[in-house]
Design a protein around this motif. Structure first.
Motif, PDB file in Angstrom:
ATOM      1  N   SER A  32      17.422 -27.740  16.141  1.00 22.26           N
ATOM      2  CA  SER A  32      18.446 -28.783  16.084  1.00 22.26           C
ATOM      3  C   SER A  32      18.060 -29.954  15.195  1.00 22.26           C
ATOM      4  O   SER A  32      18.858 -30.866  14.980  1.00 22.26           O
ATOM      5  N   TYR A  33      16.843 -29.947  14.686  1.00 21.11           N
ATOM      6  CA  TYR A  33      16.291 -31.142  14.058  1.00 21.11           C
ATOM      7  C   TYR A  33      16.119 -31.003  12.550  1.00 21.11           C
ATOM      8  O   TYR A  33      15.710 -29.954  12.056  1.00 21.11           O
ATOM      9  N   ALA A  34      16.375 -32.111  11.855  1.00 22.05           N
ATOM     10  CA  ALA A  34      16.009 -32.190  10.449  1.00 22.05           C
ATOM     11  C   ALA A  34      14.499 -32.313  10.331  1.00 22.05           C
ATOM     12  O   ALA A  34      13.845 -32.885  11.202  1.00 22.05           O
ATOM     13  N   MET A  35      13.955 -31.752   9.262  1.00 24.85           N
ATOM     14  CA  MET A  35      12.515 -31.792   9.032  1.00 24.85           C
ATOM     15  C   MET A  35      12.233 -32.301   7.636  1.00 24.85           C
ATOM     16  O   MET A  35      13.072 -32.158   6.725  1.00 24.85           O
ATOM     17  N   GLY A  36      11.062 -32.865   7.459  1.00 22.78           N
ATOM     18  CA  GLY A  36      10.716 -33.365   6.142  1.00 22.78           C
ATOM     19  C   GLY A  36       9.227 -33.327   5.894  1.00 22.78           C
ATOM     20  O   GLY A  36       8.433 -33.168   6.821  1.00 22.78           O
ATOM     21  N   ILE A  72      14.767 -30.875   4.815  1.00 22.56           N
ATOM     22  CA  ILE A  72      15.632 -29.730   5.041  1.00 22.56           C
ATOM     23  C   ILE A  72      16.459 -29.984   6.283  1.00 22.56           C
ATOM     24  O   ILE A  72      15.982 -30.567   7.260  1.00 22.56           O
ATOM     25  N   SER A  73      17.700 -29.569   6.244  1.00 26.10           N
ATOM     26  CA  SER A  73      18.594 -29.788   7.371  1.00 26.10           C
ATOM     27  C   SER A  73      18.239 -28.860   8.533  1.00 26.10           C
ATOM     28  O   SER A  73      17.463 -27.918   8.402  1.00 26.10           O
ATOM     29  N   TRP A  74      18.867 -29.107   9.658  1.00 29.24           N
ATOM     30  CA  TRP A  74      18.544 -28.379  10.884  1.00 29.24           C
ATOM     31  C   TRP A  74      18.719 -26.874  10.739  1.00 29.24           C
ATOM     32  O   TRP A  74      17.975 -26.097  11.332  1.00 29.24           O
ATOM     33  N   ASN A  75      19.684 -26.460   9.911  1.00 34.34           N
ATOM     34  CA  ASN A  75      19.947 -25.028   9.765  1.00 34.34           C
ATOM     35  C   ASN A  75      19.486 -24.482   8.420  1.00 34.34           C
ATOM     36  O   ASN A  75      19.739 -23.317   8.106  1.00 34.34           O
ATOM     37  N   GLY A  76      18.847 -25.317   7.626  1.00 36.41           N
ATOM     38  CA  GLY A  76      18.344 -24.868   6.333  1.00 36.41           C
ATOM     39  C   GLY A  76      19.368 -24.856   5.218  1.00 36.41           C
ATOM     40  O   GLY A  76      19.035 -24.500   4.084  1.00 36.41           O
ATOM     41  N   THR A 116       8.762 -23.250  12.551  1.00 42.08           N
ATOM     42  CA  THR A 116       7.916 -23.643  11.423  1.00 42.08           C
ATOM     43  C   THR A 116       8.753 -24.128  10.244  1.00 42.08           C
ATOM     44  O   THR A 116       9.889 -23.684  10.035  1.00 42.08           O
ATOM     45  N   VAL A 117       8.161 -25.037   9.493  1.00 42.83           N
ATOM     46  CA  VAL A 117       8.728 -25.482   8.231  1.00 42.83           C
ATOM     47  C   VAL A 117       7.608 -25.459   7.198  1.00 42.83           C
ATOM     48  O   VAL A 117       6.496 -25.904   7.480  1.00 42.83           O
ATOM     49  N   ASP A 118       7.878 -24.875   6.063  1.00 40.09           N
ATOM     50  CA  ASP A 118       6.874 -24.702   5.031  1.00 40.09           C
ATOM     51  C   ASP A 118       7.215 -25.496   3.782  1.00 40.09           C
ATOM     52  O   ASP A 118       8.380 -25.828   3.532  1.00 40.09           O
ATOM     53  N   LEU A 119       6.182 -25.765   3.009  1.00 41.14           N
ATOM     54  CA  LEU A 119       6.363 -26.396   1.713  1.00 41.14           C
ATOM     55  C   LEU A 119       5.557 -25.593   0.694  1.00 41.14           C
ATOM     56  O   LEU A 119       4.327 -25.641   0.703  1.00 41.14           O
ATOM     57  N   PHE A 132      20.294 -34.029   9.095  1.00 41.41           N
ATOM     58  CA  PHE A 132      19.697 -34.003   7.757  1.00 41.41           C
ATOM     59  C   PHE A 132      19.493 -35.425   7.291  1.00 41.41           C
ATOM     60  O   PHE A 132      20.410 -36.241   7.342  1.00 41.41           O
ATOM     61  N   THR A 133      18.303 -35.732   6.850  1.00 44.11           N
ATOM     62  CA  THR A 133      18.015 -37.057   6.343  1.00 44.11           C
ATOM     63  C   THR A 133      16.828 -36.994   5.403  1.00 44.11           C
ATOM     64  O   THR A 133      15.991 -36.088   5.491  1.00 44.11           O
ATOM     65  N   THR A 134      16.769 -37.968   4.497  1.00 44.68           N
ATOM     66  CA  THR A 134      15.611 -38.119   3.619  1.00 44.68           C
ATOM     67  C   THR A 134      14.935 -39.459   3.844  1.00 44.68           C
ATOM     68  O   THR A 134      13.959 -39.771   3.172  1.00 44.68           O
TER      69      THR A 134
END
Length: 123
Positions: free
Chosen positions: A30-34, A50-54, A77-80, A103-105
């Motif tokens: 459910s969460y935005a990630m950065g 990246i937004s909650w759903n990619g 997981t979130v990758d870079l 989604f946020t920056t």
């Protein structure tokens, strides 16, 4: 929520690294990630989000075209993926989670932060 970043290291200019951030908690999807980074003597800066759903991604101008953010909600997981690395990419990289928006920056929006992983790019 706890975030654990990994994958940093020492690489030569032009090389690649893949950072990964593992999140605890049942509602990761459910969460935005950065990803953010902080170089010595500098302020922390935005790298990618990246937004909650990619469906939505965003990048700083300095990494656009070289870095790719992705997420696997089933694995929390979130990758870079970082390609064509430059010495100026040297920094401690932090993953972050925003529990309030999809989604946020904006750094101020992120509520939880990982411990950081060091990326060093030699010339």
């Amino acid at each position: 929520v706890q975030l654990q970043a990994s994958g940093g290291g020492l690489v030569q200019a032009g090389g690649s690294l893949r950072l990964s951030c593992a999140a605890s908690g049942r509602t990761f999807s459910s969460y935005a990630m950065g990803w953010f980074r902080q170089a010595p003597g500098e302020e922390r800066e935005f790298v990618a989000a990246i937004s909650w759903n990619g469906d939505y991604t965003a990048y700083s101008d300095s990494v656009k075209g070289r870095f790719t953010i992705s997420r696997v909600n089933a694995k929390n997981t979130v990758d870079l993926q970082m390609n064509s690395l430059k010495p100026e990419d040297t920094a401690v990289y932090y993953c972050a989670l925003d529990r309030d928006t999809r989604f946020t920056t904006s750094e101020d929006e992120f509520d939880y932060w990982g411990q950081g992983t060091q990326v060093t790019v030699s010339s």
